[in-house]
Design a protein around this motif. Structure first.
Motif, PDB file in Angstrom:
ATOM      1  N   LEU A  69       4.459  12.911   9.968  1.00 47.62           N
ATOM      2  CA  LEU A  69       4.891  13.919  10.929  1.00 47.62           C
ATOM      3  C   LEU A  69       6.380  13.733  11.150  1.00 47.62           C
ATOM      4  O   LEU A  69       6.813  12.799  11.832  1.00 47.62           O
ATOM      5  N   ALA A  70       7.194  14.602  10.557  1.00 51.25           N
ATOM      6  CA  ALA A  70       8.641  14.448  10.597  1.00 51.25           C
ATOM      7  C   ALA A  70       9.185  14.821  11.964  1.00 51.25           C
ATOM      8  O   ALA A  70       8.654  15.692  12.662  1.00 51.25           O
ATOM      9  N   ARG A  71      10.271  14.146  12.356  1.00 46.28           N
ATOM     10  CA  ARG A  71      10.994  14.475  13.578  1.00 46.28           C
ATOM     11  C   ARG A  71      12.310  15.152  13.203  1.00 46.28           C
ATOM     12  O   ARG A  71      12.564  15.433  12.029  1.00 46.28           O
ATOM     13  N   LEU A 107       0.825  -1.209   0.000  1.00 43.81           N
ATOM     14  CA  LEU A 107       0.000   0.000   0.000  1.00 43.81           C
ATOM     15  C   LEU A 107       0.857   1.257   0.000  1.00 43.81           C
ATOM     16  O   LEU A 107       0.566   2.206  -0.718  1.00 43.81           O
ATOM     17  N   PHE A 108       1.902   1.277   0.795  1.00 47.12           N
ATOM     18  CA  PHE A 108       2.843   2.394   0.774  1.00 47.12           C
ATOM     19  C   PHE A 108       4.079   2.053   1.591  1.00 47.12           C
ATOM     20  O   PHE A 108       4.089   1.092   2.364  1.00 47.12           O
ATOM     21  N   LYS A 109       5.124   2.859   1.388  1.00 40.31           N
ATOM     22  CA  LYS A 109       6.346   2.786   2.184  1.00 40.31           C
ATOM     23  C   LYS A 109       6.626   4.168   2.741  1.00 40.31           C
ATOM     24  O   LYS A 109       6.388   5.183   2.073  1.00 40.31           O
ATOM     25  N   LEU A 110       7.170   4.215   3.942  1.00 46.61           N
ATOM     26  CA  LEU A 110       7.499   5.490   4.573  1.00 46.61           C
ATOM     27  C   LEU A 110       8.851   5.995   4.068  1.00 46.61           C
ATOM     28  O   LEU A 110       9.591   5.270   3.418  1.00 46.61           O
ATOM     29  N   PRO A 111       9.189   7.242   4.376  1.00 48.01           N
ATOM     30  CA  PRO A 111      10.433   7.810   3.860  1.00 48.01           C
ATOM     31  C   PRO A 111      11.670   7.032   4.289  1.00 48.01           C
ATOM     32  O   PRO A 111      11.736   6.487   5.392  1.00 48.01           O
ATOM     33  N   ARG A 112      12.641   6.999   3.397  1.00 43.37           N
ATOM     34  CA  ARG A 112      13.918   6.330   3.664  1.00 43.37           C
ATOM     35  C   ARG A 112      14.771   7.187   4.588  1.00 43.37           C
ATOM     36  O   ARG A 112      14.881   8.393   4.423  1.00 43.37           O
ATOM     37  N   ASN A 113      15.375   6.531   5.591  1.00 38.69           N
ATOM     38  CA  ASN A 113      16.388   7.167   6.429  1.00 38.69           C
ATOM     39  C   ASN A 113      15.882   8.437   7.108  1.00 38.69           C
ATOM     40  O   ASN A 113      16.635   9.374   7.332  1.00 38.69           O
ATOM     41  N   GLN A 114      14.592   8.457   7.457  1.00 40.94           N
ATOM     42  CA  GLN A 114      14.010   9.618   8.117  1.00 40.94           C
ATOM     43  C   GLN A 114      13.263   9.185   9.376  1.00 40.94           C
ATOM     44  O   GLN A 114      12.557   8.176   9.362  1.00 40.94           O
ATOM     45  N   ALA A 115      13.429   9.974  10.444  1.00 42.80           N
ATOM     46  CA  ALA A 115      12.675   9.734  11.675  1.00 42.80           C
ATOM     47  C   ALA A 115      11.366  10.501  11.604  1.00 42.80           C
ATOM     48  O   ALA A 115      11.317  11.644  11.149  1.00 42.80           O
ATOM     49  N   GLY A 116      10.312   9.865  12.059  1.00 42.34           N
ATOM     50  CA  GLY A 116       9.007  10.518  12.051  1.00 42.34           C
ATOM     51  C   GLY A 116       7.906   9.527  12.372  1.00 42.34           C
ATOM     52  O   GLY A 116       8.159   8.378  12.754  1.00 42.34           O
ATOM     53  N   MET A 117       6.683   9.985  12.196  1.00 42.92           N
ATOM     54  CA  MET A 117       5.505   9.171  12.507  1.00 42.92           C
ATOM     55  C   MET A 117       4.514   9.257  11.351  1.00 42.92           C
ATOM     56  O   MET A 117       4.249  10.344  10.830  1.00 42.92           O
TER      57      MET A 117
END
Length: 272
Positions: free
Chosen positions: A258-260, A235-245
């Motif tokens: 929501l990026a950290r 369905l989807f993948k979250l950003p590579r090498n990024q902290a967040g929610m």
């Protein structure tokens, strides 16, 4: 899942790994509170989220420190009425610790403790192997976990997770797929295995992957937590090498990110 109950809102936390148990616990509590504010019913964290998954694990995996962290997390779950799935060592008196994924329900009660069965050789030098895979009920949703490289064990898992036994399989991990051209023929691609697991279990599969590795700080191919439907569709993948929610409704192919803070702000420490 009770079809009369609306699909749960899930939060996946690609939490930046810290060296110390206390630092990771603060991050967990902050993200858990933020997930509750965003209306999430279940918040999921990666493998060994409380201690971090790094070369200091033997000193950080101390029962009293882990117990204190879990007490704080359970209290916040009860206070915010949010369920939490979090990786941590667990302990018995007569065995080495287990590498576990703990399911805490919205009342702050431990609903399941799922310990990694398929250990790597390095993990087996410190952790004991688990022996069962139980089902937890979190916000009227049947959940379990398959930890990291256990997705390779499709044949054995198929006997534990028969179709219809659960609604969500959480997949906490510390894995990456390094970009290479041409592709490295010896590198394992776990995503097709995870898709096959979701399909054969008829359950949504939700990965929560660390976005950084303290043992290999130059790695730039982590994160990318995958969400897979019960039919095996990515369905989807979250950003590579990024902290967040990421916040999303189970079954949707859309999410809110929501990026950290940047990962490079994590200071290095000297290890003897």
């Amino acid at each position: 899942m009770n079809r009369a109950h609306r699909s749960p809102r899930i939060a996946i936390v690609q939490s930046k790994m810290h060296w110390r148990c206390e630092e990771n616990t603060i991050a967990i509590l902050e993200n858990l509170a933020q997930a509750a504010e965003a209306g999430a019913h279940i918040c999921v964290f990666p493998e060994l989220a409380i201690t971090g998954f790094h070369r200091l694990i033997k000193t950080e995996a101390e029962p009293l420190r882990v117990e204190h962290a879990l007490r704080q997390i359970r209290n916040l779950c009860n206070e915010k009425s949010i369920a939490c799935v979090v990786g941590t060592p667990t302990f018995t008196q007569d065995k080495p610790p287990f590498n576990s994924h703990i399911h805490i329900n919205e009342f702050g009660e431990i609903a399941a403790v799922i310990s990694k069965i398929g250990l790597t050789a390095s993990e087996a030098s410190f952790f004991a192997a688990g022996s069962s895979r139980t089902i937890a009920h979190l916000h009227q949703t049947r959940c379990t976990s398959v930890l990291c490289r256990e997705v390779e064990d499709l044949e054995s898992i198929s006997t534990q997770l028969t179709p219809g036994i659960c609604d969500i399989i959480f997949w906490p991990s510390l894995i990456g797929h390094a970009p290479s051209n041409p592709p490295d023929p010896f590198e394992i691609d776990y995503l097709p295995m995870a898709q096959q697991l979701a399909k054969q279990s008829a359950a949504h599969l939700i990965q929560c992957n660390w976005p950084n590795s303290l043992n290999t700080p130059d790695a730039c191919y982590l994160g990318e937590s995958a969400v897979i439907s019960a039919t095996g569709e990515l369905l989807f993948k979250l950003p590579r090498n990024q902290a967040g929610m990421a916040i999303f409704i189970l079954g949707s192919d859309q999410y809110r990110w929501l990026a950290r803070e940047p990962l490079k702000s994590n200071p290095a420490i000297a290890i003897e």
